[in-house]
Write an enzyme that holds these catalytic residues in place. Structure first.
Site, PDB file in Angstrom:
ATOM      1  N   TYR A 148       0.770  -1.324  -0.013  1.00 22.55           N
ATOM      2  CA  TYR A 148       0.121   0.142  -0.105  1.00 22.55           C
ATOM      3  C   TYR A 148       1.019   1.180   0.091  1.00 22.55           C
ATOM      4  CZ  TYR A 148      -4.051  -3.048   0.924  1.00 22.55           C
ATOM      5  OH  TYR A 148      -4.921  -3.996   0.894  1.00 22.55           O
ATOM      6  N   GLU A 149       0.466   2.414  -0.631  1.00 24.88           N
ATOM      7  CA  GLU A 149       1.368   3.539  -0.987  1.00 24.88           C
ATOM      8  C   GLU A 149       1.493   4.187   0.657  1.00 24.88           C
ATOM      9  OE1 GLU A 149      -1.032   5.597  -3.773  1.00 24.88           O
ATOM     10  OE2 GLU A 149      -2.579   6.328  -2.267  1.00 24.88           O
TER      11      GLU A 149
END
Lengths: 295, 252, 295, 252
Positions: free
Chosen positions: B47-48
Site C-alpha cells: 500500500y502507498e
C-alpha cells in the site's frame, strides 16, 4: 529544547497569517485538533500543504483559512469527494483556491529534499502526464553520467510543519509509530514545527516500528488527547470510519457546513479539549492498547 | 449478483498467486483482498501508505487503516515506498481505478469539463497513480464502463496507458508494460498487441456486445473470439460477502 | 522466495569471478563468514564495494581476490592502518589495486540511488576537495529551479550484495536491528543478494529498531552463526575489539598473513562452521541478550 | 600528565553544553565523552553510524559500537544520517582529526608523498570528513602538532578548511563556518578573523612558542596575547582516567 505549550498557545506562537503550513499524517495521525485550533484562531491566507488533503483540509478550506493548496490526492478516502475543496475550486466558495498539484511520489520526494536541505529531488515520475504543464515545480533533468532524462521536483520547506504523534517526553522528544508517512520529513523540512501528542510520558519506551524526533528538532509540543480524531492514533484509538462517512452530508451543503463550524469549532463545543472529537468519543475503541506490529 | 460483483470477481481472478501487488483503495482493494482469500493466499499486498505484505483480516476503508500496518511484514515511510519499492519496478502488478479512460488506456482522475483552473468537476487528482501506471511491471484497471467514463479523449492525462498508441511508452521511457487488462462491470478489455487499442475480449454473463458499444465513447473494437466471464462461483461470492461484512463489522 | 542454502552453496551460486560485490555492515554485522567463503572458493578479479573496507577487505585484498576497491574509509577502526590494503596500493602486493574513492555521504547516496533505480544521486558534498578530480563517478549538477550548483554521484548497482543479519524465517524474510548502515540499500541495489544470518527462526518477532527485508527481495539466505565476528551482531555477541587489535601484527607482515590465510581460511580451521571466529569464541560475551535500545 | 592529556582536555573544554556534536572516532570521541562526563552533560552526540543522542557508559573503540546504538535516542540508516541530519546543517559542531593540515586548516587524510596512484603512505581516506567540514555549524580539529602534520601545503585536500584564504568558503558555497579551533598537543590555533590563517592563540603549560614554531611547516603566526591553557584539573584528569578505564574494561 522543544517548548511544551497549550494547543492554543502553540498555534498562536508558530502559525501566522500568510504562512505556508504542512499538516502531515498519511491517513494515520492526522493533526485534526491543531487544524481546528488554526480555524478557531481565524488564520487567513495560508498555503496549506499535504499529500492527501482529506477531511482536515476540507474543513480549513471551507472555513476560509486557505489561499493556496499544495497536494497530490484530494478525496475523502473510501467515501468520495471533498465537497468544500470542490466548492472552492469549482465555484470560488468561500474564496478562490490556488492549486499546486503533484503525485504522491513527487510530494514525498519534495518533503525528503526539504528535510535534506537540497533545492530539488529527482524521480522517475510524471512522464507523459498533463501535470508538468500545470505545475511549475516539476521540471526535466538529465543524468550527468548517462544522459538519461528524469524528472526534478522542487523541495518543500514550509514555514510550519504540524504533525500529531502518540507521545512525547518532558524534554519534548517525540515518538510515533505505525504508518509514519512523511511526518519526520515534514518536521525536518519546516522552519518551525508543532507536534500535538496524545500524552506526555516520563520515558519513551522503545517500540517496534517507532521513530523518535529529538527535542532539538521540534519547536513546540502540545498535548491534544484524541487530537487525530477522526483519523486514528495507533495504540490509542481506531480510525472513526463512521465520522468520515458522516462528513459527506455536512460538507455537501454550505449551510450545514457553516452550522458545523459555528457549533463544533467556534462555539462552546470547540472550546472543549477534544473539540470535534467529543461527539464521537464513545463510539471509538478506547481499548486499542499499545499494539505492536504482528505478522 | 450485481455487475459490480462480476467486476470485482473478474479482477480478483486476474491476479496470480505470489505476485507483488500495489493496491489502491476502493474496488482494487476489494478485488485484491478477495483474491488473497480465494486462489492467491501468498500474494504480497503493498500500500502507498508504506505497508508491505499486509494481511488484513478486515477490508480496509482507507489505504492507511491500522489493520494494514499491524499485519504488515514491514512498514516504511512514504518516501521510501515510492523510491525504494515502486520506482525500481519491484512491484509486479499495479491496480488502478479511473474517472475517465480512453482507447489507449490513458487515465484521468484530475478534472472533468471546463478547464483545469475552473473545471466542471474537480476530481481527487493523481495520488500514487501516475507512477504506479508507469513503473509497475503491469497494470490492471478497474472501472465501470459507461459513456461518462469511456471517452474518445480524456480531459486530463493523469496516468499514462499507451499514450497515443504503439511506441509511445518506449518513447517516453516508461519501464512498465502498461495496462494489460481493463476490467469493467460489462466485461474485460485488453490492448491489441499491435495497435495497443483497448479491445473487448470478454463479456460478463448476460451482457451483450451492443451494451458495451453503447457504453463506450469511441468505436469499440471487439475480439474475433469473444469470451464470456464465468459467473462468480458460490465460493467466490461467499468470500466476497464475508469480506464486505468485515468492513461493516469494523465500522460498527 | 529466498533460497535457503549452505554458505558454501550460496557463495558458489551468487558470487562469480569478475563480479562487483558489495559487502555491507557499518561496523556492526559485517559479513566476515561470507567473505571468508569467497576467499576459500578463490574468487578472483572482484570489484569489492564497501564504505569502510575494515579488516574484512584487508583479508580479501591480501588473499588476491580483488581487482578494484570502491570505498570511502579504509582503516582498522580505533586501531590504525589496513596493512594489506596499504601494501596493495603502495607496493602492488599481491596485485595492483584500482581505487574508486568517495566520502561516506557520497557512497551512502550511491547505494540509495541504486536501491531507487535512479542513475545518480544529488548531495552537498566534495566541494573544494581533491576527490572529484580522482573519481569520475563525481560530477557537478545544477538545480533546474534555483540554478544552484550541487554534486551528483553515480548510482551503485553491484552484481551481488552481501550482508549479515541477526535472523531470517523459513521463507527467507530477513530481520536486522541495531546499527543498520546501508544494508537495506545494498540488498535492494544489487542484482543478486546473499544474506548470512545468525539463525533461522519460525517467526520474526517485531523488535524496536528492526527492519525487515521481505523474502522476495533476497536471492539466498545462509546460516552462519557468529558470521559477523570479529564485528558484532547486536543481541547475539559483542564486538571483539581484541581481535581487531590482534589483526594489526598479522596484517603488517606478508608471511604472517599468508600463514593466517593457510591456517584459518584454506586449512582445517577454515572448514569449521565459524572459521576465523572459532579461536575467539570464548572471549566474547555470549550473554549479550536481545537488547532493545535503552535511553 | 601527557601532552595528549592536555590536548584531550583542551578539546573537551571547547565544547559547550547542549550542543549537537558530530563525533569521529579516536581523540575526538575521547574529548567529546570527557566533556559529557564533566561540564557538558546535555551535549547531543551524533555518530556517522546513524546513532543520534548516544550516551555511552564506556568509551567506544569504533564509531559503530553496540553501546552507541543501545544508548541512542534514535538510530537511523547511514544515508539518513548524512542526508537528513548532517547535510541541512542541523549539527552545530563537527570534530575532526587530520594526518596533515595547512595554514588554512585544509585537511589531508588520503595520501602522503608520491602521487595519488602510487603514494608513499596510503591513509584511510575521507570517511565522513569532507561533509562534516563543509556542513557542520563549525568545526574543531584535533591533531598532534609536528613537522609531519603541520604542512605548508597538504598533499591532498580531503576536507576543506578555509581553502586558499578569505572568501574561499563563500565562493565554494560551503554553508558551515569552518574550523574555529585547531587543538594540538602544544596548544590551540584559531583562524585570524581577517586572513583566515591559523594563528597560535594558546599554549599548554610548559610549552614555549619556539617549540610550536619548530613543529609547524610554515612561518607560524602568533597572537599578540598568547594565553596559557589551564592545566587539566584533578576532576578532569580523574574523569579522563575513568573514561579510558571503561574502554580497557570493555575490551577485557
Amino acid at each position: 529544547m522543544a517548548e511544551l505549550l497549550s494547543l492554543q498557545e502553540a498555534v498562536a506562537s508558530v502559525v501566522h497569517d500568510g504562512d505556508s503550513v504542512a499538516f502531515e499524517g498519511f491517513t494515520h495521525l492526522i493533526p485534526f485538533a491543531a487544524a481546528h485550533e488554526v480555524m478557531r484562531q481565524r488564520r487567513r491566507d495560508l498555503t496549506v500543504i499535504r499529500l492527501t488533503p482529506d477531511v482536515i483540509f476540507d474543513q480549513l478550506i471551507g472555513a476560509g483559512c486557505v489561499r493556496k493548496l499544495v497536494f497530490s490526492w484530494g478525496g475523502n478516502p473510501g467515501v468520495g469527494s471533498l465537497h468544500r475543496f470542490r466548492d472552492a475550486v469549482e465555484n470560488d466558495w468561500p474564496a478562490p483556491l490556488e492549486l499546486e498539484e503533484h503525485s504522491h511520489a513527487g510530494m514525498a520526494n519534495r518533503f525528503a529534499a526539504g528535510a535534506s536541505n537540497l533545492p530539488f529531488a529527482v524521480l522517475r515520475g510524471y512522464t507523459g502526464t498533463d501535470l508538468p504543464e500545470r505545475t511549475p515545480s516539476i521540471k526535466p533533468i538529465e543524468c550527468p553520467f548517462t544522459g538519461e532524462k528524469l524528472t526534478a521536483v522542487s523541495a518543500l520547506n514550509p514555514d510550519v510543519g504540524v504533525i500529531h504523534a502518540q507521545r512525547a517526553d518532558r524534554e519534548g522528544n517525540v515518538q510515533l509509530w505505525g504508518i509514519v508517512g512523511v511526518q519526520k520529513e515534514t518536521v525536518l523540512a519546516s522552519t518551525r514545527s508543532l507536534v500535538t501528542v496524545e500524552e506526555i510520558v516520563d520515558e519513551l519506551e522503545p517500540l517496534p516500528g517507532a521513530i523518535v524526533l529529538p527535542h532539538w528538532t521540534v519547536t513546540c509540543v502540545a498535548v491534544a488527547p484524541r487530537g487525530a480524531h477522526p483519523s486514528y492514533a495507533q495504540g490509542y484509538y481506531d480510525r472513526d470510519n463512521e465520522a468520515y462517512r458522516a462528513w459527506d452530508p455536512i460538507a455537501r451543503d454550505r449551510e450545514k457546513f457553516q452550522q458545523w463550524l459555528d457549533e463544533e469549532i467556534y462555539g462552546e463545543a470547540g472550546r472543549s479539549p477534544a473539540g470535534y472529537a467529543r461527539q464521537d468519543a464513545e463510539s471509538s475503541n478506547q481499548n486499542a492498547g499499545l499494539e505492536a506490529p504482528r505478522r | 449478483m450485481t455487475p459490480d460483483d462480476f467486476m470485482t470477481v473478474a479482477a480478483a481472478r486476474a491476479l496470480r498467486d505470489g505476485v507483488t501487488l500495489f493496491v489502491g483503495i476502493g474496488l482494487p482493494s476489494t478485488a485484491a483482498n478477495l483474491a488473497r482469500r480465494t486462489h492467491a493466499p501468498n500474494m504480497v499486498l503493498i500500500y502507498e501508505s508504506g505497508c508491505i505484505g499486509s494481511k488484513p483480516s478486515t477490508l480496509p476503508l482507507s489505504i492507511g487503516d491500522g489493520e494494514l500496518a499491524v499485519t504488515a511484514d514491514s512498514v516504511v515511510s512514504v518516501p521510501e515506498i515510492f523510491n525504494y519499492w515502486l520506482q525500481p519496478g519491484r512491484i509486479e502488478v499495479g491496480f488502478l481505478g479511473a474517472a475517465q479512460i480512453d482507447r489507449y488506456a490513458n487515465i484521468n482522475t484530475t478534472v472533468i469539463g471546463g478547464d483545469y483552473d475552473k473545471p466542471k468537476v474537480r476530481l481527487p487528482g493523481a495520488g500514487g497513480a501516475p507512477e504506479i501506471a508507469s513503473l509497475c511491471g503491469e497494470v490492471i484497471v478497474i472501472v465501470r464502463q459507461n459513456a461518462r467514463t469511456f471517452r474518445e479523449k480524456v480531459d486530463f492525462v493523469t496516468s499514462v496507458g499507451y499514450g497515443s498508441g504503439p511506441g509511445s511508452r518506449e518513447k517516453l521511457g516508461l519501464p512498465g508494460r502498461g495496462p494489460i487488462k481493463v476490467i469493467t462491470d460489462l466485461g474485460v478489455l485488453e490492448p491489441d498487441p499491435e495497435t495497443c487499442e483497448l479491445t473487448m475480449t470478454q463479456l460478463h454473463e448476460g451482457v451483450d456486445i451492443e451494451q458495451a458499444r453503447e457504453a463506450t465513447g469511441w468505436e469499440l473494437k471487439v475480439a474475433d473470439e469473444l469470451a464470456t466471464t464465468d459467473p462468480p462461483s458460490d465460493e467466490e461470492l461467499a468470500a466476497l460477502r464475508d469480506l464486505l461484512d468485515t468492513q461493516k463489522a469494523a465500522a460498527a
